[in-house]
Design an enzyme around this catalytic site. Sequence first.
Site, short mmCIF file in Angstrom:
data_model
loop_
_atom_site.label_atom_id
_atom_site.label_comp_id
_atom_site.label_asym_id
_atom_site.label_seq_id
_atom_site.Cartn_x
_atom_site.Cartn_y
_atom_site.Cartn_z
N GLY A 72 0.98 -1.38 0.06
CA GLY A 72 -0.02 0.11 0.16
C GLY A 72 0.80 1.21 0.14
N SER A 73 0.40 2.16 0.81
CA SER A 73 0.84 3.50 0.74
C SER A 73 2.59 3.55 1.22
CB SER A 73 0.06 4.55 1.41
OG SER A 73 -1.12 4.98 0.99
N THR A 74 2.77 2.65 1.97
CA THR A 74 4.24 2.69 2.57
C THR A 74 5.10 2.41 1.22
OG1 THR A 74 4.07 0.51 3.05
CG2 THR A 74 3.86 1.97 4.87
N PHE A 75 4.77 2.15 0.21
CA PHE A 75 5.39 1.75 -1.18
C PHE A 75 5.62 3.25 -1.88
CE2 PHE A 75 7.10 -0.06 -5.05
CZ PHE A 75 7.97 -0.97 -4.60
N SER A 131 -1.31 11.28 1.21
CA SER A 131 -1.44 9.87 0.50
C SER A 131 -2.19 9.67 -0.31
CB SER A 131 -1.72 8.81 1.86
OG SER A 131 -1.36 7.35 1.44
#
Length: 616
Positions: free
Chosen positions: A325-328, A381
Amino acid sequence: MAQQAPPHTPRLPRTARPGRPGRSERVVAMQPLPTHRLLLVYGLLATALVGLGARLAWLQVIDTQNLQNRARAIQTQSVAPLGKRRTIVDRNGRLVALDEQRFTLWAHPRYFNFPGDDPQKLRRPDEVASRLGAVLAQPSETLLQRMAGRPSGVKLGTDIDPETADRIRRLNISGIDLEAYPQRVYPQGSLFANLVGFLNLERVPQAGLEQSRNSDLQRNETTLRMRRGADGTPLPEGMAAGSLYGDDLRLQLTLDARLQQVTQKALHDQVKKWKAKRGAALVMDVRNGEMLALASVPTYDPNRFWSFNPGLFREWSVQDLYEPGSTFKPINLALALQEKAIQADGKVFDNGSLSIGGWPIFNHNRQGNGLIDFPTVLEASSNVAMVKAMGKVKRERFWQWLSTIGIDERPDTDLPGAVAGELKDRKTFISHPIEPAVAAFGQGFSLTPLKLAQLHAMLANGGRLVSPHITRGLRSGDALAPAPGGGGLQVLDPEVTKVVMGWMETVVANSKSLGIHIPGYRIGGKTGTAQKAERGMYIPGALITSFVGHLPIDDPRYVVLVVVDEPKGGNTYGSTVAAPVARKIIDALLVLEQLPPSDPKALGASRSKAANPSAG
């Protein structure tokens, strides 16, 4: 004609025996033996002599080795090794796993005898049981029941510690034997169970480093053979060179027991609070790939492994895949910068939604953010903004970059059971526009938390892909190995990663509610809240929340990644579930590693304000 009388055989005169007057003894005349009898006797004697000669030749020439071996068996005492294993310690030398000597107590009632007794006197089992019961802290009736009707070979106890064994020896009871054996002990309990693993009751490695580094953990032990004289005295010439060599090597980990404890407790509390399925937290030194902490919950106690579900014996953070998800998103923006598809000062318009190949894509709040720069893209995000930014990267190049950084390859690591991620094949990725679109915000492909930590370490260290690892190797005695220098494959331009790190610092600095901001320290981070997929389908209502942090931004040294799987309840986001765990880990990391503040004045002002709230 008169018949003639037969001739009369003359009788020999009887001679009187001495002392017996009037008695005489008959004398038999000697007659020659038959020739065939002499030949038979001679043949038997000759055959016996030939047999003895043949037997002597057999013993001296043919059966020499067998006789020599039998003699050596009588003259030589062999002591088989116990099969001890090497000790495991953490980065500071704290014990993680070691072998301790334990004993099994055997009784042979037919030989019971007390010190000072007549050698022929036999003591009753109840007399022995009363003395042993006091030492073993067991009722003598229990011991007596075990020995009832059995003359020998009675097991009275096992797992006896050396102190208790020494007290038993001091009793000097004949007919009592102590059999030594090693037992694997894990002093830290569950703290490192997910990584170190354990040995089963037969001392067979079952999980973790105990299994993957089994050959390295086995001590170099040889069977000790000692020659003895006729009276049993040991003869030194019977011992080979090196027989008494002591193997004192220890396997040193990169993990810090202090930080591991803080990490595990913070993670456990948060998983319990949110009734989550499981959680994992990783702390990596970005310069060389060393793991300072890697905790996961639920876990188990390797000293009592039989009491736990076998499903807990594997470390899911290196073996299970998930969509990050958003951590990428920071990694994708670095790839776009590397390709020069976007500029550091560029902007993108976020209208809140768009359609790709008939598939609708929304932001998490289904609202637009207008024209925003890339630090704001990460702070908000924005999925839509990420799709538009990564849309400027050619699909072929996007897929090639994902393959280059090893999404679909097993990480080069010593962590047991590490697996490769999953990435759509090149043809599918290029021919279906939705694939690069969802990959832009970290979905449509999968990896392990370990791999994600490795990629964020690449952003922090200037673009080098280092190998995550938890061991420093074998060391002798009390010596500890120093931390290795930097290395790894250069993948990204250091200037590119520096820009992205600055953007991640903005996320933390502008999000005070995130709880990661620490006065005086420059910290970057990114939250993630992703749908959970299983067998290619998203599970309704199932989320994976995460947070990744970098510190300090001006001289990056550590990456902290927290992943919590399937938290329950409302308001379940990376910022509310995973970030609080990361904050506790970062606080401990600053103290344990004695990291100086980037801005001492800001730290001093913050402390003054905390000490005197009324000021200002």
